[in-house]
Each structure stands twice: as structure tokens, then as C-alpha cells.
Design a protein around this motif. Structure first.
Motif: not given
Length: 218
Positions: A192-216
Motif C-alpha cells: 500500500a505504501d509503495a503504491l501510494r508513493d508511486h502514484v501521489a503527486v506531491q512536492g516537486e512532482k506536483f510543481h513539475t506537472l503544473m509547470a508543464s501544464l502552464k507552459s502548454a
């Protein structure tokens, strides 16, 4: 054949949305796009339906299909729920998974590794999707499987986009291996912990995703 064509058109439209060709609020012109893809309107409308499921397109009766980028709060909430659904799947699968399904996961991982070696994020996503759907099935809970598949489909374009971030393929591969190791041990909490960490978009992962959407969108 028609379904595969609709899927490929949906993926191409995803790319055009993410690279900024179509911005938030743009109307998708059926006539022009049907000519561009060399298809009738039927597979194009099916592609719009697929994009509507992921929230990238809003279908308005008598007006047409419009690009809709989810805001950061909505996207964070969807990923938060997805992470918890997958965690439950992992916890249940650790008790219920069959040896045959473990072999299937290892086969999916082997193909994921080949995609990592080739730096082919699209090929990786195909096997990644298979990996996760096996986990949903092996939870042994049909309702949970159905809901996880539904949200997985909605988040597909964003999860595909994530795999293109530098270093993400190798990181995802390591996380897959940790999930399988926990399942082999029958350790539900570790799975459960491994999958939660794998899927969750937090911290730097979230900022990177939002930056990609913003640039688009710019």
C-alpha cells in the motif's frame, strides 16, 4: 479498428493540448480535425468522448467540444484519491494475488524495463497501464477495480505526461519493483505504501506537472 483509431486520435489531441497548440477554452473544430486526421466524424467524436473522461475536453450540447485544463486543486484532489485507491488495491492484492498474476506483473515489468532502456515513454506507459490494471484485478474486489479503472482512465493524459519528465522512467521502474517485492512477501502495508508513493503527486512532482501544464497554456 475504429476504436484503435479513436484512441490514437485522442492521444494525438492530448499532445496538441499539452504542447500548447490548443489552449484552455479553445473549441475543437470537428470539420477541420476530421480532414486533418483523414477520418469521418465518428472516430473523432469517440476521441472527444475519451478526452472528456479525462477532463481535458468539455462537451457542450449544440456547441461542440472545448479544451478544458483542470486547475491545480482539482488535479491534486484526483491524484490524491487515485493514490489511496491504488494503496487499497495493493493491500488487498498482497493477500489475494495468484502466482500467475505475479508472473504477469513481472512480465509487464520486464517490458517496462525494455522501454526504460530505450527511453520510450509511450511504450513504457502501455505496460505501466497493464501493470496497474493487474493490481486492480488482483484486489479481488470488483467494485474497487471498476472505480480504480475509471479514475485511472481520467488521469491517463497526466500520468503519460509525467513519464516524460527527466529521470521519471527509471524512478517509476524502481517503484514498480518495490511493489512486486512487497506483494511477493505478502506484506499488505508495504504494498500500500509503495503504491501510494508511486502514484501521489506531491512536492516537486506536483510543481513539475503544473509547470508543464502552464507552459502548454502559454
Amino acid at each position: 479498428m475504429g476504436q484503435r483509431r479513436a484512441d490514437s486520435i485522442a492521444e494525438e489531441l492530448e499532445e496538441l493540448i499539452f504542447d500548447g497548440t490548443f489552449a484552455d477554452g479553445d473549441r475543437l473544430d470537428e470539420v477541420r480535425l476530421a480532414e486533418q486526421f483523414g477520418v469521418s466524424r465518428t472516430p473523432l467524436r469517440e476521441a472527444f468522448q475519451r478526452l472528456a473522461l479525462s477532463g481535458l475536453v468539455q462537451l457542450i450540447p449544440r456547441r461542440g467540444a472545448f479544451v478544458r485544463q483542470p486547475g491545480p486543486v482539482e488535479l491534486m484532489e484526483m491524484f490524491e484519491v487515485m493514490a489511496e485507491l491504488e494503496a487499497v488495491c495493493g493491500r488487498l492484492a498482497a493477500k489475494r494475488i495468484s502466482d500467475q498474476a505475479l508472473d504477469e506483473l513481472n512480465d509487464a515489468n520486464a517490458k517496462c524495463q525494455a522501454a526504460v532502456d530505450a527511453q520510450d515513454s509511450d511504450a513504457y506507459y502501455v505496460e505501466n497501464e497493464r501493470f496497474h490494471r493487474i493490481l486492480y484485478r488482483e484486489s479481488g474486489n470488483g467494485f474497487l477495480e471498476q472505480e480504480a479503472c475509471k479514475l485511472h482512465k481520467r488521469l491517463k493524459p497526466f500520468r503519460r505526461q509525467q513519464l516524460r519528465f527527466r529521470g521519471r522512467l527509471a524512478q517509476s521502474m524502481d517503484e514498480h519493483k518495490a511493489v512486486v517485492q512487497a506483494l511477493v512477501r505478502g506484506d499488505g502495508e508495504a504494498a500500500a505504501d509503495a503504491l501510494r508513493d508511486h502514484v501521489a503527486v506531491q512536492g516537486e512532482k506536483f510543481h513539475t506537472l503544473m509547470a508543464s501544464l502552464k507552459s502548454a497554456a502559454e
